[in-house]
Design a protein around this motif. Structure first.
Motif, PDB file in Angstrom:
ATOM      1  N   MET A  74       0.823  -1.200   0.000  1.00  0.00           N
ATOM      2  CA  MET A  74       0.000   0.000   0.000  1.00  0.00           C
ATOM      3  C   MET A  74       0.860   1.253   0.000  1.00  0.00           C
ATOM      4  N   THR A  75       2.144   1.120  -0.288  1.00  0.00           N
ATOM      5  CA  THR A  75       3.025   2.281  -0.386  1.00  0.00           C
ATOM      6  C   THR A  75       2.616   3.149  -1.561  1.00  0.00           C
ATOM      7  N   ALA A  76       2.737   4.460  -1.400  1.00  0.00           N
ATOM      8  CA  ALA A  76       2.270   5.391  -2.423  1.00  0.00           C
ATOM      9  C   ALA A  76       2.994   5.200  -3.737  1.00  0.00           C
ATOM     10  N   THR A  77       2.281   5.426  -4.824  1.00  0.00           N
ATOM     11  CA  THR A  77       2.881   5.446  -6.150  1.00  0.00           C
ATOM     12  C   THR A  77       3.534   6.796  -6.373  1.00  0.00           C
ATOM     13  N   PRO A  78       4.764   6.843  -6.873  1.00  0.00           N
ATOM     14  CA  PRO A  78       5.446   8.122  -7.070  1.00  0.00           C
ATOM     15  C   PRO A  78       4.639   9.067  -7.944  1.00  0.00           C
ATOM     16  N   LYS A  79       4.483  10.310  -7.477  1.00  0.00           N
ATOM     17  CA  LYS A  79       3.712  11.298  -8.227  1.00  0.00           C
ATOM     18  C   LYS A  79       4.503  12.573  -8.475  1.00  0.00           C
ATOM     19  N   SER A  80       5.596  12.752  -7.716  1.00  0.00           N
ATOM     20  CA  SER A  80       6.321  14.010  -7.821  1.00  0.00           C
ATOM     21  C   SER A  80       7.811  13.729  -7.802  1.00  0.00           C
ATOM     22  N   GLY A  81       8.589  14.800  -7.925  1.00  0.00           N
ATOM     23  CA  GLY A  81      10.032  14.628  -7.877  1.00  0.00           C
ATOM     24  C   GLY A  81      10.626  14.590  -9.271  1.00  0.00           C
ATOM     25  N   PRO A  82      11.955  14.441  -9.356  1.00  0.00           N
ATOM     26  CA  PRO A  82      12.627  14.512 -10.643  1.00  0.00           C
ATOM     27  C   PRO A  82      12.217  13.389 -11.569  1.00  0.00           C
ATOM     28  N   ASN A  83      11.804  13.762 -12.771  1.00  0.00           N
ATOM     29  CA  ASN A  83      11.468  12.776 -13.799  1.00  0.00           C
ATOM     30  C   ASN A  83      10.465  11.736 -13.312  1.00  0.00           C
ATOM     31  N   ALA A  84       9.472  12.176 -12.487  1.00  0.00           N
ATOM     32  CA  ALA A  84       8.533  11.231 -11.884  1.00  0.00           C
ATOM     33  C   ALA A  84       7.798  10.430 -12.929  1.00  0.00           C
ATOM     34  N   GLY A  85       7.567  11.020 -14.085  1.00  0.00           N
ATOM     35  CA  GLY A  85       6.824  10.303 -15.113  1.00  0.00           C
ATOM     36  C   GLY A  85       7.701   9.471 -16.022  1.00  0.00           C
TER      37      GLY A  85
ATOM     38  N   PHE B  52      13.017  14.070  -3.115  1.00  0.00           N
ATOM     39  CA  PHE B  52      11.956  14.773  -2.394  1.00  0.00           C
ATOM     40  C   PHE B  52      12.550  16.028  -1.772  1.00  0.00           C
ATOM     41  N   PRO B  53      11.937  17.176  -1.975  1.00  0.00           N
ATOM     42  CA  PRO B  53      12.522  18.423  -1.485  1.00  0.00           C
ATOM     43  C   PRO B  53      12.406  18.630   0.015  1.00  0.00           C
ATOM     44  N   SER B  54      11.545  17.847   0.691  1.00  0.00           N
ATOM     45  CA  SER B  54      11.316  18.095   2.108  1.00  0.00           C
ATOM     46  C   SER B  54      10.659  16.877   2.760  1.00  0.00           C
ATOM     47  N   LYS B  55      10.667  16.891   4.080  1.00  0.00           N
ATOM     48  CA  LYS B  55       9.951  15.867   4.845  1.00  0.00           C
ATOM     49  C   LYS B  55       8.457  15.934   4.537  1.00  0.00           C
ATOM     50  N   GLU B  56       7.948  17.161   4.397  1.00  0.00           N
ATOM     51  CA  GLU B  56       6.528  17.357   4.105  1.00  0.00           C
ATOM     52  C   GLU B  56       6.131  16.689   2.783  1.00  0.00           C
ATOM     53  N   ALA B  57       7.002  16.779   1.790  1.00  0.00           N
ATOM     54  CA  ALA B  57       6.692  16.192   0.477  1.00  0.00           C
ATOM     55  C   ALA B  57       6.595  14.672   0.562  1.00  0.00           C
ATOM     56  N   ILE B  58       7.488  14.060   1.324  1.00  0.00           N
ATOM     57  CA  ILE B  58       7.448  12.610   1.483  1.00  0.00           C
ATOM     58  C   ILE B  58       6.176  12.204   2.220  1.00  0.00           C
ATOM     59  N   HIS B  59       5.889  12.899   3.294  1.00  0.00           N
ATOM     60  CA  HIS B  59       4.712  12.580   4.117  1.00  0.00           C
ATOM     61  C   HIS B  59       3.427  12.731   3.310  1.00  0.00           C
ATOM     62  N   MET B  60       3.341  13.800   2.529  1.00  0.00           N
ATOM     63  CA  MET B  60       2.137  14.049   1.745  1.00  0.00           C
ATOM     64  C   MET B  60       1.954  12.976   0.685  1.00  0.00           C
ATOM     65  N   GLU B  61       3.038  12.534   0.064  1.00  0.00           N
ATOM     66  CA  GLU B  61       2.916  11.500  -0.949  1.00  0.00           C
ATOM     67  C   GLU B  61       2.427  10.192  -0.345  1.00  0.00           C
ATOM     68  N   LEU B  62       2.912   9.855   0.832  1.00  0.00           N
ATOM     69  CA  LEU B  62       2.427   8.655   1.511  1.00  0.00           C
ATOM     70  C   LEU B  62       0.938   8.775   1.841  1.00  0.00           C
TER      71      LEU B  62
ATOM     72  N   LEU C 299      10.202   5.919   0.279  1.00  0.00           N
ATOM     73  CA  LEU C 299       8.821   5.866   0.767  1.00  0.00           C
ATOM     74  C   LEU C 299       8.630   4.749   1.776  1.00  0.00           C
ATOM     75  N   GLU C 300       9.248   3.615   1.536  1.00  0.00           N
ATOM     76  CA  GLU C 300       9.154   2.493   2.478  1.00  0.00           C
ATOM     77  C   GLU C 300       9.821   2.853   3.807  1.00  0.00           C
TER      78      GLU C 300
END
Length: 210
Positions: free
Chosen positions: A1-12, A61-71, A26-27
């Motif tokens: 149930m770990t989040a699918t990458p949506k942001s960050g460098p070359n996410a797509g 990930f630019p910040s702790k907040e970005a990681i947390h939000m993606e999860l 993320l894990e």
């Protein structure tokens, strides 16, 4: 149930190594946030857990907040799925007990995710408050209307639908969120088989005897 990458460098359009590193981050973050909460967690802890340097982590990930939000974004939809699956066309007893069992199974299989969600709520839900007031509240109102119809049709005893759902959440997520306490009292024994039997008996009492 770990989040699918949506942001960050070359996410797509990520390389295999980039995908692997994002997944490791993320894990690791799921472990750290579930233990220490958002405020107690640090980027250094997450990087150490992931086996990466802090600068490497910050590349993704630019910040702790970005990681947390993606999860959280990856978790929220999955957290609502069991309630979405409650069908107005089903047998009410089967639907309510089936929902309870799905929630209990999530606590058993995804305890870290449950604690991540609980920690966010305890902090006032600053990152998902709009979802709670929107998507979650709408879903509770929708399923509450279904339950009220079952009550009006004599298929359930009279009960407040919203508080019924609250009680299911509380009694199933307890086994994940208070895992240490449960384990200490039960001396490490698996609580889930007896928990399911007990909760079947408890919530089964809301239905007329066959």
């Amino acid at each position: 149930m770990t989040a699918t990458p949506k942001s960050g460098p070359n996410a797509g359009n990520q390389t295999r190594i980039q995908k692997k590193n994002r997944s490791l981050i993320l894990e690791a973050a799921l472990d750290v946030f579930s233990k220490f909460g958002f405020r107690g967690a640090t980027l250094d802890q997450i990087a150490d857990q992931a086996g990466l340097s802090k600068p490497n982590l910050l590349y993704y990930f630019p910040s702790k907040e970005a990681i947390h939000m993606e999860l959280l974004q990856g978790l929220l939809g999955t957290w609502l799925d069991p309630l979405q699956d409650m069908s107005a066309d089903g047998e009410p007893r089967d639907e309510i007990l089936g929902y309870m069992r799905r929630k209990l199974a999530m606590s058993r299989d995804y305890p870290r995710e449950s604690r991540l969600f609980a920690n966010e709520i305890l902090q006032g839900a600053p990152r998902i408050h709009s979802a709670l007031e929107g998507e979650l509240r709408d879903l509770v109102e929708e399923k509450g209307a279904v339950i009220r119809t079952w009550i009006a049709d004599g298929k359930m005893h009279d009960v407040n639908p919203t508080h019924l759902l609250f009680s299911i959440w509380a009694l199933t997520q307890h086994y994940a969120d208070f895992e240490v306490q449960v384990g200490a009292i039960l001396d490490g024994a698996d609580p889930y088989p007896q928990a399911e039997t007990f909760l079947d008996q408890l919530f089964g009492g809301f239905f007329p005897a066959k």
